[in-house]
Design a protein around this motif. Structure first.
Motif, PDB file in Angstrom:
ATOM      1  N   PRO A  40      39.379  37.316  58.860  1.00  4.82           N
ATOM      2  CA  PRO A  40      38.406  36.609  59.709  1.00  4.82           C
ATOM      3  C   PRO A  40      37.706  35.482  58.954  1.00  4.82           C
ATOM      4  O   PRO A  40      37.486  35.578  57.734  1.00  4.82           O
ATOM      5  CB  PRO A  40      37.411  37.719  60.091  1.00  4.82           C
ATOM      6  CG  PRO A  40      38.172  38.985  59.947  1.00  4.82           C
ATOM      7  CD  PRO A  40      39.119  38.762  58.802  1.00  4.82           C
ATOM      8  N   GLY A  41      37.370  34.436  59.686  1.00  2.14           N
ATOM      9  CA  GLY A  41      36.770  33.256  59.077  1.00  2.14           C
ATOM     10  C   GLY A  41      35.552  33.543  58.224  1.00  2.14           C
ATOM     11  O   GLY A  41      35.352  32.909  57.179  1.00  2.14           O
ATOM     12  N   LEU A  42      34.714  34.497  58.640  1.00  2.97           N
ATOM     13  CA  LEU A  42      33.501  34.816  57.886  1.00  2.97           C
ATOM     14  C   LEU A  42      33.802  35.300  56.477  1.00  2.97           C
ATOM     15  O   LEU A  42      32.946  35.197  55.587  1.00  2.97           O
ATOM     16  CB  LEU A  42      32.688  35.901  58.606  1.00  2.97           C
ATOM     17  CG  LEU A  42      31.776  35.475  59.748  1.00  2.97           C
ATOM     18  CD1 LEU A  42      31.029  36.687  60.295  1.00  2.97           C
ATOM     19  CD2 LEU A  42      30.787  34.413  59.303  1.00  2.97           C
ATOM     20  N   LEU A  43      34.998  35.842  56.269  1.00  5.05           N
ATOM     21  CA  LEU A  43      35.337  36.454  54.985  1.00  5.05           C
ATOM     22  C   LEU A  43      36.387  35.672  54.215  1.00  5.05           C
ATOM     23  O   LEU A  43      36.853  36.124  53.169  1.00  5.05           O
ATOM     24  CB  LEU A  43      35.844  37.889  55.214  1.00  5.05           C
ATOM     25  CG  LEU A  43      34.901  38.831  55.975  1.00  5.05           C
ATOM     26  CD1 LEU A  43      35.553  40.197  56.152  1.00  5.05           C
ATOM     27  CD2 LEU A  43      33.562  38.966  55.261  1.00  5.05           C
ATOM     28  N   GLN A  44      36.763  34.499  54.695  1.00  7.63           N
ATOM     29  CA  GLN A  44      37.814  33.720  54.042  1.00  7.63           C
ATOM     30  C   GLN A  44      37.288  32.935  52.842  1.00  7.63           C
ATOM     31  O   GLN A  44      36.184  32.406  52.868  1.00  7.63           O
ATOM     32  CB  GLN A  44      38.438  32.729  55.026  1.00  7.63           C
ATOM     33  CG  GLN A  44      39.275  33.361  56.110  1.00  7.63           C
ATOM     34  CD  GLN A  44      39.838  32.323  57.073  1.00  7.63           C
ATOM     35  OE1 GLN A  44      39.634  31.119  56.906  1.00  7.63           O
ATOM     36  NE2 GLN A  44      40.532  32.788  58.106  1.00  7.63           N
ATOM     37  N   THR A  45      38.123  32.838  51.814  1.00  2.00           N
ATOM     38  CA  THR A  45      37.840  31.897  50.738  1.00  2.00           C
ATOM     39  C   THR A  45      38.244  30.503  51.206  1.00  2.00           C
ATOM     40  O   THR A  45      38.983  30.346  52.187  1.00  2.00           O
ATOM     41  CB  THR A  45      38.647  32.241  49.470  1.00  2.00           C
ATOM     42  OG1 THR A  45      40.045  32.090  49.758  1.00  2.00           O
ATOM     43  CG2 THR A  45      38.368  33.661  49.005  1.00  2.00           C
ATOM     44  N   VAL A  84      46.128  32.545  45.614  1.00  2.00           N
ATOM     45  CA  VAL A  84      45.190  32.449  46.740  1.00  2.00           C
ATOM     46  C   VAL A  84      44.885  33.836  47.281  1.00  2.00           C
ATOM     47  O   VAL A  84      43.734  34.169  47.581  1.00  2.00           O
ATOM     48  CB  VAL A  84      45.762  31.551  47.856  1.00  2.00           C
ATOM     49  CG1 VAL A  84      44.895  31.633  49.123  1.00  2.00           C
ATOM     50  CG2 VAL A  84      45.848  30.112  47.380  1.00  2.00           C
ATOM     51  N   MET A  85      45.917  34.668  47.391  1.00  3.79           N
ATOM     52  CA  MET A  85      45.711  36.011  47.918  1.00  3.79           C
ATOM     53  C   MET A  85      44.889  36.873  46.980  1.00  3.79           C
ATOM     54  O   MET A  85      44.031  37.659  47.429  1.00  3.79           O
ATOM     55  CB  MET A  85      47.061  36.679  48.195  1.00  3.79           C
ATOM     56  CG  MET A  85      47.789  36.143  49.413  1.00  3.79           C
ATOM     57  SD  MET A  85      46.811  36.255  50.955  1.00  3.79           S
ATOM     58  CE  MET A  85      46.607  38.031  51.122  1.00  3.79           C
ATOM     59  N   PHE A 123      41.558  38.691  48.085  1.00  4.83           N
ATOM     60  CA  PHE A 123      41.320  40.125  47.935  1.00  4.83           C
ATOM     61  C   PHE A 123      40.024  40.393  47.165  1.00  4.83           C
ATOM     62  O   PHE A 123      39.251  41.284  47.518  1.00  4.83           O
ATOM     63  CB  PHE A 123      42.496  40.791  47.215  1.00  4.83           C
ATOM     64  CG  PHE A 123      43.644  41.152  48.113  1.00  4.83           C
ATOM     65  CD1 PHE A 123      43.451  41.970  49.219  1.00  4.83           C
ATOM     66  CD2 PHE A 123      44.920  40.679  47.866  1.00  4.83           C
ATOM     67  CE1 PHE A 123      44.502  42.306  50.064  1.00  4.83           C
ATOM     68  CE2 PHE A 123      45.989  41.007  48.698  1.00  4.83           C
ATOM     69  CZ  PHE A 123      45.777  41.822  49.801  1.00  4.83           C
ATOM     70  N   SER A 124      39.787  39.614  46.124  1.00  3.58           N
ATOM     71  CA  SER A 124      38.545  39.774  45.360  1.00  3.58           C
ATOM     72  C   SER A 124      37.328  39.546  46.244  1.00  3.58           C
ATOM     73  O   SER A 124      36.336  40.281  46.168  1.00  3.58           O
ATOM     74  CB  SER A 124      38.516  38.799  44.171  1.00  3.58           C
ATOM     75  OG  SER A 124      39.506  39.114  43.226  1.00  3.58           O
ATOM     76  N   ALA A 130      43.035  47.204  47.068  1.00  3.02           N
ATOM     77  CA  ALA A 130      43.094  47.101  45.610  1.00  3.02           C
ATOM     78  C   ALA A 130      44.529  47.263  45.115  1.00  3.02           C
ATOM     79  O   ALA A 130      44.977  46.539  44.206  1.00  3.02           O
ATOM     80  CB  ALA A 130      42.183  48.142  44.974  1.00  3.02           C
ATOM     81  N   GLN A 131      45.268  48.201  45.709  1.00  5.18           N
ATOM     82  CA  GLN A 131      46.649  48.415  45.311  1.00  5.18           C
ATOM     83  C   GLN A 131      47.518  47.213  45.684  1.00  5.18           C
ATOM     84  O   GLN A 131      48.374  46.777  44.902  1.00  5.18           O
ATOM     85  CB  GLN A 131      47.201  49.681  45.976  1.00  5.18           C
ATOM     86  CG  GLN A 131      48.630  50.016  45.578  1.00  5.18           C
ATOM     87  CD  GLN A 131      48.782  50.251  44.086  1.00  5.18           C
ATOM     88  OE1 GLN A 131      48.083  51.083  43.506  1.00  5.18           O
ATOM     89  NE2 GLN A 131      49.683  49.512  43.438  1.00  5.18           N
ATOM     90  N   THR A 132      47.289  46.659  46.871  1.00  8.75           N
ATOM     91  CA  THR A 132      48.063  45.494  47.315  1.00  8.75           C
ATOM     92  C   THR A 132      47.773  44.302  46.411  1.00  8.75           C
ATOM     93  O   THR A 132      48.674  43.526  46.059  1.00  8.75           O
ATOM     94  CB  THR A 132      47.716  45.136  48.762  1.00  8.75           C
ATOM     95  OG1 THR A 132      47.881  46.294  49.593  1.00  8.75           O
ATOM     96  CG2 THR A 132      48.609  44.026  49.290  1.00  8.75           C
ATOM     97  N   MET A 133      46.524  44.170  46.015  1.00  9.31           N
ATOM     98  CA  MET A 133      46.142  43.093  45.081  1.00  9.31           C
ATOM     99  C   MET A 133      46.843  43.287  43.744  1.00  9.31           C
ATOM    100  O   MET A 133      47.375  42.331  43.163  1.00  9.31           O
ATOM    101  CB  MET A 133      44.631  43.097  44.894  1.00  9.31           C
ATOM    102  CG  MET A 133      44.099  42.056  43.927  1.00  9.31           C
ATOM    103  SD  MET A 133      42.296  42.187  43.786  1.00  9.31           S
ATOM    104  CE  MET A 133      41.967  40.923  42.548  1.00  9.31           C
ATOM    105  N   SER A 134      46.883  44.520  43.271  1.00 10.76           N
ATOM    106  CA  SER A 134      47.545  44.818  42.008  1.00 10.76           C
ATOM    107  C   SER A 134      49.034  44.510  42.079  1.00 10.76           C
ATOM    108  O   SER A 134      49.641  44.003  41.129  1.00 10.76           O
ATOM    109  CB  SER A 134      47.329  46.288  41.641  1.00 10.76           C
ATOM    110  OG  SER A 134      48.002  46.634  40.461  1.00 10.76           O
ATOM    111  N   ASP A 135      49.648  44.785  43.234  1.00  8.44           N
ATOM    112  CA  ASP A 135      51.080  44.553  43.409  1.00  8.44           C
ATOM    113  C   ASP A 135      51.447  43.079  43.351  1.00  8.44           C
ATOM    114  O   ASP A 135      52.617  42.728  43.114  1.00  8.44           O
ATOM    115  CB  ASP A 135      51.550  45.134  44.748  1.00  8.44           C
ATOM    116  CG  ASP A 135      51.498  46.657  44.774  1.00  8.44           C
ATOM    117  OD1 ASP A 135      51.410  47.275  43.697  1.00  8.44           O
ATOM    118  OD2 ASP A 135      51.512  47.230  45.890  1.00  8.44           O
TER     119      ASP A 135
END
Length: 287
Positions: free
Chosen positions: A122-127, A187-188, A192-193, A279-284
């Protein structure tokens, strides 16, 4: 200003509802009001549906005809003054649609928002980088200036999460949102961070709806429900579409979306398990 479109705000919507109720209470048709005040029937319709702001003399003529005394008269006149104040979307009206501009104004004054998003964060949470990648891919033909304005609007909207009385935000994301690599791994990872940081806020709840949940009520598309602090401002729903967006009012329809959201959050992973999956997806993604 001539030719300037009227973008819906909370107070304009409240004034429109008030004037409609006053006319109904006075048992007068739009045609009768038009005959007695000289206000065009089409203009009356636009005023009562918040598509146009009445001029002060127009509003006064309506209040006189409806025999409105205090304190309602002062309340209506004050709402007109407040409705003339630019909303959150004022700086971006040339870069966003009328419906999306109205949504930004409503979001800025909402008490809470419930998001279901099937395609992207969602836009509110996008970097900024993630937002840029979304626009570059989904709207490749918009000008660089418009894209920059839209990205800046998304970044400034995020202020509702950290203001004095922050927006209460509950987000359910389809698992596809975190599996889809938008803008590349770097970017991802940044996105995620940002999401993981936002889940530390007391006013933010985030859940992931996993693929193995199967069919679900949100398969028809993304939507947002907004609630407001004043009981005079009813809930509304914002629905995103490929051709156009839509703001939905009316208790039965809004309630249907509320039920859908309750089902989605019940089917989703718990907030703690959702954080673990992100967190796992970010690590991957690797470094």
């Amino acid at each position: 200003m001539a030719g300037k479109r009227t973008v819906l705000t909370v107070r304009l919507r409240r004034l429109a509802a008030m004037l409609h109720e006053m006319r109904e209470t006075a048992n007068l048709s739009k045609e009768v009001v038009s005959a007695k005040t000289g206000i065009n029937v089409t203009t009356l319709y636009r005023i009562e549906t918040a598509q146009a702001r009445p001029q002060r003399r127009t509003l006064t003529a309506m209040l006189d005809l409806y025999d409105i005394g205090e304190p309602q008269r002062s309340d209506a006149l004050q709402l007109l003054v407040d409705a003339l104040r630019p909303g959150m979307a004022r700086s971006y009206e040339d870069a966003v649609s009328e419906v999306y501009g109205a949504y930004i104004n409503f979001e800025a004054e909402a008490l809470s928002a419930r998001f279901f998003q099937a395609s992207y964060v969602p836009g509110l949470l996008q970097t900024e980088a993630y937002a840029d990648a979304v626009y570059e891919t989904s709207m490749p033909k918009i000008s660089e200036q418009v894209r920059e304005q839209r990205i800046r609007a998304r970044q400034e909207r995020a202020g509702v999460l950290t203001k004095h009385d922050p927006l209460e935000l509950w987000v359910v994301l389809d698992e596809a949102v975190i599996r889809r690599t938008v803008g590349g791994p770097l970017v991802m990872r940044e996105q995620f961070s940002r999401l993981l940081d936002d889940t530390n806020k007391r006013n933010v709840i985030l859940q992931i709806l996993p693929f193995d949940a199967g069919a679900h009520p949100g398969m028809l598309g993304s939507f947002t429900l907004l609630d407001f602090p004043d009981p005079a401002d009813p809930e509304l729903v914002y629905v995103e579409g490929i051709a156009s967006d839509e703001l939905i009012e009316g208790h039965p329809e809004v309630r249907r979306y509320g039920v859908m959201f309750d089902q989605l959050r019940a089917m989703a992973l718990s907030p703690r398990d959702s954080i673990s999956m992100m967190a796992q997806t970010m690590s991957d993604l690797g470094t």
